[in-house]
Design an enzyme around this catalytic site. Structure first.
Site, PDB file in Angstrom:
ATOM      1  N   GLU A   1      -4.680  -6.022  -5.220  1.00 14.89           N
ATOM      2  CA  GLU A   1      -3.335  -6.428  -5.614  1.00 14.89           C
ATOM      3  C   GLU A   1      -3.356  -6.869  -7.069  1.00 14.89           C
ATOM      4  O   GLU A   1      -4.296  -7.507  -7.519  1.00 14.89           O
ATOM      5  CB  GLU A   1      -2.845  -7.576  -4.732  1.00 14.89           C
ATOM      6  CG  GLU A   1      -2.356  -7.057  -3.421  1.00 14.89           C
ATOM      7  CD  GLU A   1      -1.929  -8.165  -2.479  1.00 14.89           C
ATOM      8  OE1 GLU A   1      -1.435  -9.190  -2.967  1.00 14.89           O
ATOM      9  OE2 GLU A   1      -2.102  -7.991  -1.269  1.00 14.89           O
TER      10      GLU A   1
ATOM     11  N   LYS B   1      -8.566 -10.660   7.122  1.00 11.79           N
ATOM     12  CA  LYS B   1      -8.123  -9.873   8.275  1.00 11.79           C
ATOM     13  C   LYS B   1      -9.145  -8.796   8.639  1.00 11.79           C
ATOM     14  O   LYS B   1      -9.464  -8.594   9.815  1.00 11.79           O
ATOM     15  CB  LYS B   1      -6.774  -9.248   7.899  1.00 11.79           C
ATOM     16  CG  LYS B   1      -6.261  -8.179   8.792  1.00 11.79           C
ATOM     17  CD  LYS B   1      -4.832  -7.797   8.391  1.00 11.79           C
ATOM     18  CE  LYS B   1      -4.756  -6.781   7.274  1.00 11.79           C
ATOM     19  NZ  LYS B   1      -4.935  -5.401   7.666  1.00 11.79           N
TER      20      LYS B   1
ATOM     21  N   LEU C   1     -19.049 -12.290  -7.666  1.00 11.34           N
ATOM     22  CA  LEU C   1     -19.997 -13.409  -7.552  1.00 11.34           C
ATOM     23  C   LEU C   1     -19.396 -14.666  -8.151  1.00 11.34           C
ATOM     24  O   LEU C   1     -20.119 -15.546  -8.593  1.00 11.34           O
ATOM     25  CB  LEU C   1     -21.303 -13.061  -8.288  1.00 11.34           C
ATOM     26  CG  LEU C   1     -22.359 -12.269  -7.516  1.00 11.34           C
ATOM     27  CD1 LEU C   1     -23.624 -12.143  -8.344  1.00 11.34           C
ATOM     28  CD2 LEU C   1     -22.688 -12.922  -6.165  1.00 11.34           C
TER      29      LEU C   1
ATOM     30  N   VAL D   1       0.825  -1.203   0.000  1.00 10.51           N
ATOM     31  CA  VAL D   1       0.000   0.000   0.000  1.00 10.51           C
ATOM     32  C   VAL D   1       0.860   1.254   0.000  1.00 10.51           C
ATOM     33  O   VAL D   1       0.657   2.167  -0.805  1.00 10.51           O
ATOM     34  CB  VAL D   1      -0.949  -0.024   1.218  1.00 10.51           C
ATOM     35  CG1 VAL D   1      -1.714   1.278   1.324  1.00 10.51           C
ATOM     36  CG2 VAL D   1      -1.908  -1.197   1.104  1.00 10.51           C
TER      37      VAL D   1
ATOM     38  N   CYS E   1      -6.321  -8.592   2.908  1.00  7.26           N
ATOM     39  CA  CYS E   1      -7.382  -7.694   3.413  1.00  7.26           C
ATOM     40  C   CYS E   1      -8.648  -8.392   3.865  1.00  7.26           C
ATOM     41  O   CYS E   1      -9.057  -8.238   5.013  1.00  7.26           O
ATOM     42  CB  CYS E   1      -7.714  -6.656   2.354  1.00  7.26           C
ATOM     43  SG  CYS E   1      -6.404  -5.448   2.181  1.00  7.26           S
TER      44      CYS E   1
ATOM     45  N   LEU F   1      -7.297  -0.656  -2.877  1.00  6.58           N
ATOM     46  CA  LEU F   1      -6.480  -1.197  -3.962  1.00  6.58           C
ATOM     47  C   LEU F   1      -6.574  -2.706  -4.038  1.00  6.58           C
ATOM     48  O   LEU F   1      -6.465  -3.372  -3.015  1.00  6.58           O
ATOM     49  CB  LEU F   1      -5.019  -0.816  -3.746  1.00  6.58           C
ATOM     50  CG  LEU F   1      -4.744   0.664  -3.448  1.00  6.58           C
ATOM     51  CD1 LEU F   1      -3.277   0.863  -3.132  1.00  6.58           C
ATOM     52  CD2 LEU F   1      -5.169   1.516  -4.624  1.00  6.58           C
TER      53      LEU F   1
ATOM     54  N   THR G   1      -5.321   0.188   7.284  1.00  5.47           N
ATOM     55  CA  THR G   1      -6.688  -0.142   7.664  1.00  5.47           C
ATOM     56  C   THR G   1      -6.730  -0.365   9.167  1.00  5.47           C
ATOM     57  O   THR G   1      -6.033  -1.231   9.686  1.00  5.47           O
ATOM     58  CB  THR G   1      -7.132  -1.408   6.913  1.00  5.47           C
ATOM     59  OG1 THR G   1      -7.001  -1.122   5.517  1.00  5.47           O
ATOM     60  CG2 THR G   1      -8.557  -1.778   7.229  1.00  5.47           C
TER      61      THR G   1
ATOM     62  N   GLY H   1      -8.935 -15.030  -0.173  1.00  5.26           N
ATOM     63  CA  GLY H   1      -7.726 -14.929   0.651  1.00  5.26           C
ATOM     64  C   GLY H   1      -7.186 -13.523   0.549  1.00  5.26           C
ATOM     65  O   GLY H   1      -7.944 -12.585   0.315  1.00  5.26           O
TER      66      GLY H   1
ATOM     67  N   GLY I   1     -15.942 -20.358  -5.758  1.00  2.78           N
ATOM     68  CA  GLY I   1     -14.662 -21.042  -5.874  1.00  2.78           C
ATOM     69  C   GLY I   1     -14.141 -21.526  -4.541  1.00  2.78           C
ATOM     70  O   GLY I   1     -14.919 -21.812  -3.622  1.00  2.78           O
TER      71      GLY I   1
HETATM   72  C1  UDX Z   1      -0.511  -2.454   5.303  1.00  2.00           C
HETATM   73  C2  UDX Z   1      -1.568  -2.801   6.345  1.00  2.00           C
HETATM   74  O1  UDX Z   1      -1.440  -4.128   6.783  1.00  2.00           O
HETATM   75  C3  UDX Z   1      -2.948  -2.591   5.841  1.00  2.00           C
HETATM   76  O2  UDX Z   1      -3.863  -2.761   6.875  1.00  2.00           O
HETATM   77  C4  UDX Z   1      -3.100  -1.228   5.316  1.00  2.00           C
HETATM   78  O3  UDX Z   1      -4.341  -1.104   4.682  1.00  2.00           O
HETATM   79  C5  UDX Z   1      -1.967  -0.788   4.457  1.00  2.00           C
HETATM   80  O4  UDX Z   1      -0.710  -1.129   4.960  1.00  2.00           O
HETATM   81  P1  UDX Z   1       0.541  -3.693   3.210  1.00  2.00           P
HETATM   82  O5  UDX Z   1       1.071  -2.450   2.596  1.00  2.00           O
HETATM   83  O6  UDX Z   1      -0.002  -4.740   2.311  1.00  2.00           O
HETATM   84  O7  UDX Z   1      -0.657  -3.340   4.220  1.00  2.00           O
HETATM   85  O8  UDX Z   1       1.621  -4.312   4.206  1.00  2.00           O
HETATM   86  P2  UDX Z   1       3.110  -4.743   3.924  1.00  2.00           P
HETATM   87  O9  UDX Z   1       3.298  -5.070   2.496  1.00  2.00           O
HETATM   88  O10 UDX Z   1       3.463  -5.702   4.983  1.00  2.00           O
HETATM   89  O11 UDX Z   1       3.923  -3.387   4.129  1.00  2.00           O
HETATM   90  C6  UDX Z   1       4.194  -2.752   5.292  1.00  2.00           C
HETATM   91  C7  UDX Z   1       5.607  -2.138   5.226  1.00  2.00           C
HETATM   92  O12 UDX Z   1       5.860  -1.415   6.411  1.00  2.00           O
HETATM   93  C8  UDX Z   1       6.719  -3.167   5.084  1.00  2.00           C
HETATM   94  O13 UDX Z   1       7.554  -2.813   4.024  1.00  2.00           O
HETATM   95  C9  UDX Z   1       7.440  -3.094   6.424  1.00  2.00           C
HETATM   96  O14 UDX Z   1       8.821  -3.371   6.328  1.00  2.00           O
HETATM   97  C10 UDX Z   1       7.160  -1.666   6.832  1.00  2.00           C
HETATM   98  N1  UDX Z   1       7.202  -1.403   8.273  1.00  2.00           N
HETATM   99  C11 UDX Z   1       6.647  -2.249   9.160  1.00  2.00           C
HETATM  100  C12 UDX Z   1       7.784  -0.221   8.720  1.00  2.00           C
HETATM  101  O15 UDX Z   1       8.326   0.548   7.924  1.00  2.00           O
HETATM  102  N2  UDX Z   1       7.766   0.048  10.052  1.00  2.00           N
HETATM  103  C13 UDX Z   1       7.234  -0.782  10.979  1.00  2.00           C
HETATM  104  O16 UDX Z   1       7.261  -0.487  12.172  1.00  2.00           O
HETATM  105  C14 UDX Z   1       6.633  -1.983  10.508  1.00  2.00           C
HETATM  106  C1  UDX Z   2      -9.342  -6.584  -1.821  1.00  2.00           C
HETATM  107  C2  UDX Z   2     -10.348  -5.493  -2.225  1.00  2.00           C
HETATM  108  O1  UDX Z   2     -10.905  -5.795  -3.513  1.00  2.00           O
HETATM  109  C3  UDX Z   2      -9.701  -4.140  -2.240  1.00  2.00           C
HETATM  110  O2  UDX Z   2     -10.658  -3.125  -2.521  1.00  2.00           O
HETATM  111  C4  UDX Z   2      -9.081  -3.892  -0.857  1.00  2.00           C
HETATM  112  O3  UDX Z   2      -8.449  -2.654  -0.780  1.00  2.00           O
HETATM  113  C5  UDX Z   2      -8.114  -5.007  -0.498  1.00  2.00           C
HETATM  114  O4  UDX Z   2      -8.779  -6.261  -0.571  1.00  2.00           O
HETATM  115  P1  UDX Z   2      -7.403  -7.963  -3.002  1.00  2.00           P
HETATM  116  O5  UDX Z   2      -7.330  -8.724  -1.716  1.00  2.00           O
HETATM  117  O6  UDX Z   2      -6.153  -7.499  -3.626  1.00  2.00           O
HETATM  118  O7  UDX Z   2      -8.346  -6.683  -2.825  1.00  2.00           O
HETATM  119  O8  UDX Z   2      -8.087  -8.930  -4.085  1.00  2.00           O
HETATM  120  P2  UDX Z   2      -9.516  -9.187  -4.722  1.00  2.00           P
HETATM  121  O9  UDX Z   2      -9.368  -9.148  -6.186  1.00  2.00           O
HETATM  122  O10 UDX Z   2     -10.550  -8.335  -4.129  1.00  2.00           O
HETATM  123  O11 UDX Z   2      -9.749 -10.713  -4.313  1.00  2.00           O
HETATM  124  C6  UDX Z   2      -9.772 -11.139  -2.971  1.00  2.00           C
HETATM  125  C7  UDX Z   2     -10.035 -12.618  -2.885  1.00  2.00           C
HETATM  126  O12 UDX Z   2     -11.379 -12.902  -3.219  1.00  2.00           O
HETATM  127  C8  UDX Z   2      -9.176 -13.488  -3.796  1.00  2.00           C
HETATM  128  O13 UDX Z   2      -8.750 -14.632  -3.080  1.00  2.00           O
HETATM  129  C9  UDX Z   2     -10.120 -13.887  -4.902  1.00  2.00           C
HETATM  130  O14 UDX Z   2      -9.785 -15.138  -5.451  1.00  2.00           O
HETATM  131  C10 UDX Z   2     -11.446 -13.948  -4.166  1.00  2.00           C
HETATM  132  N1  UDX Z   2     -12.614 -13.721  -5.030  1.00  2.00           N
HETATM  133  C11 UDX Z   2     -12.817 -12.504  -5.604  1.00  2.00           C
HETATM  134  C12 UDX Z   2     -13.536 -14.741  -5.221  1.00  2.00           C
HETATM  135  O15 UDX Z   2     -13.383 -15.853  -4.685  1.00  2.00           O
HETATM  136  N2  UDX Z   2     -14.645 -14.495  -5.981  1.00  2.00           N
HETATM  137  C13 UDX Z   2     -14.876 -13.297  -6.573  1.00  2.00           C
HETATM  138  O16 UDX Z   2     -15.917 -13.162  -7.259  1.00  2.00           O
HETATM  139  C14 UDX Z   2     -13.934 -12.268  -6.382  1.00  2.00           C
END
Ligand code: UDX
Ligand code: UDX
Length: 447
Positions: free
Chosen positions: A163, A271, A258, A13, A268, A161, A126, A265, A261
């Protein structure tokens, strides 16, 4: 107008947000605690797999708009806006672990003590409703001796966002939500988004925090709903994809999210639903729909193994191919991936597992290792001499596989489609036994 931004946490993020702001002319310094990440970013290399991100890094770095550092204090000192984008993982009981957010708030507060200029602190991570005002704001005030609104700004700006599509989503948002404590904080954050024509919602920080949780919980609930319908369809000899199409054409429902499957996972959905559930329970208003959403999803990956068992019987000594490890296609992210419980169950039941994924193998190896599990780089090596296959992640290269190719490589003839990507008739025509989530065998109707 160009703003100076410090981004604390350069993960999925933080880095995407930072690079996208920089692409719009803002000056961004990304802060992270991992030295290799900082070095990679400063070399224009992205530490994560995200389409479009590397181009953005190269481009913004060549213009001097994006840098990374280990030094949080100097980055904060320089910035007009300080974003918190550190992880907010789940604890054992599903509640949220805010320790990284708290740590970042302490650092910001201590730095603010010496600061001469106004800064707006923005929570991007978040967090459960109330965190920005009651925890982040409070810690910063205590550490700095300064007052929110009078000496510094405070806001919550959630991300939406996906992924694999994060850059695209960021640059073309459906909406921007800015939960600010006052108009000045709101205006500061809004100035970063001048380039978008998407609606900008002005709310309180707590509302913004809840919007993020409610959005993810609703989408997760939609997936669990269609998975429940899918499991029921199997008993009726009905195809869930026809049901999804039939209900999705209703504009009020929409066809998105919809796809039945092996369950959802990622970093986001699991959790965030767990954290919102846990918080609602803590406040004495337990949200039972959220609990059900998680329960359905916990069971869902194992439906693939149940379908397999219906065809193959006992799994002891059977060789099973698993196609796809990442939690969804176009990412190497293994967090809460359906492949994890599926592979564990197969091994527990005595099967030999051969697994493949175009990019997630290195991450999978950190989580799953067993003498009965082998990883293969190619589809043909994976399928060779297997009795059955389970498709877990719908990568395009797996979708393109034909029944003839599969038949020529496998020893057995059982195909379990955990994401409903293939046409059952084609497989059956070539003598393969095809079973898919939400597709009843016409001969095993229970009604
Ligand atoms: C994180 C949060 O988990 C999510 O809830 C939020 O919406 C956006 O930020 P994400 O960016 O996917 O999600 O996490 P991650 O890819 O693990 O990145 C966090 C980064 O912070 C890592 O690069 C980690 O090294 C860094 N970090 C962690 C710090 O710089 N300082 C810290 O104290 C802990
Ligand atoms: C999600 C949200 O879409 C995004 O807005 C938020 O900020 C972070 O969490 P992401 O986890 O990257 O994004 O993936 P997403 O494409 O939403 O899929 C999440 C999971 O749901 C995947 O495991 C996917 O396989 C599953 N999925 C999605 C289904 O099983 N069925 C669907 O119809 C759509």
């Amino acid at each position: 107008m160009s703003k100076k931004v410090a981004m604390i946490g350069a993960g999925y993020v933080g880095l995407v947000t930072g690079a996208c702001f920089a692409s719009q002319g803002h000056r961004v310094i990304c802060v992270d605690v991992v030295p290799e990440k900082v070095e990679q970013i400063n070399a224009g290399i992205t530490p994560i797999f995200e389409p479009g991100l590397e181009d953005l890094l190269t481009h913004t770095r060549s213009e001097g708009l994006l840098n990374a550092t280990l030094d949080a204090v100097s980055a904060i000192k320089e910035a007009e806006l300080v974003f918190i984008a550190v992880p907010t993982p789940s604890k054992e009981d599903g509640s949220i672990d805010l320790s990284f957010v708290e740590e970042a708030s302490h650092t910001i507060g201590r730095t603010l003590k010496e600061a001469e200029h106004w800064k707006t602190i923005v929570v991007k991570s978040t967090v459960v409703p109330g965190t920005t005002e009651n925890i982040v704001g409070k810690i910063i005030e205590e550490e700095s001796g300064k007052k929110r609104g009078a000496d510094f700004g405070l806001a919550m700006n959630p991300e939406f966002l996906k992924e694999g599509k994060a850059v695209e989503d960021f640059l073309n948002p459906d909406r921007v939500v800015i939960g600010a404590i006052d108009p000045k904080s709101f205006d500061e954050v809004k100035a970063l988004y001048e380039w978008t024509e998407a609606p900008v919602l002005k709310t309180t920080p707590t509302t913004a925090e809840l919007i993020k949780y409610a959005a993810n919980s609703f989408l997760a609930m939609k997936i669990s709903f269609i998975n429940e319908i899918a499991n029921y369809c199997e008993l009726l000899g009905v195809d869930v994809s026809e049901v999804a199409q039939g209900i999705g054409l209703d504009e009020r429902i929409s066809p998105k999210f919809l796809r039945a499957g092996a369950g959802f996972g990622g970093s986001c959905f699991p959790k965030d639903v767990a954290a919102l559930y846990s918080h609602s329970k803590h406040l004495g208003r337990e949200m039972r729909l959220l609990k059900a959403t998680l329960e359905v999803n916990k069971r869902q990956p194992l439906r693939t193994v149940e379908l397999l068992r219906e065809e193959i019987g006992a799994l002891t000594e059977k060789s099973i191919a698993v196609l796809g490890l990442a939690f969804k296609p176009d990412t190497d992210d293994m967090r809460e991936a359906a492949s994890i419980p599926i592979i564990r169950k197969l091994i527990e039941e005595g099967a030999m597992v051969k697994a493949t994924d175009p990019i997630a193998i290195p991450n999978a190896q950190k989580i799953l290792s067993h003498s009965n599990l082998e990883y293969y780089e190619t589809i043909s090596d994976t399928l060779k001499n297997t009795d059955a296959l389970i498709l877990v992640t719908e990568w395009e290269m797996f979708k393109q596989l034909t029944p003839l190719e599969i038949k020529s490589l496998m020893r057995g003839n059982i195909v379990i489609d955990g994401r409903r990507v293939w046409k059952p008739e084609l497989f059956q025509k070539h003598g393969l036994i095809y079973r898919g989530i939400g597709l009843g065998r016409r001969d095993n109707k229970s009604i």
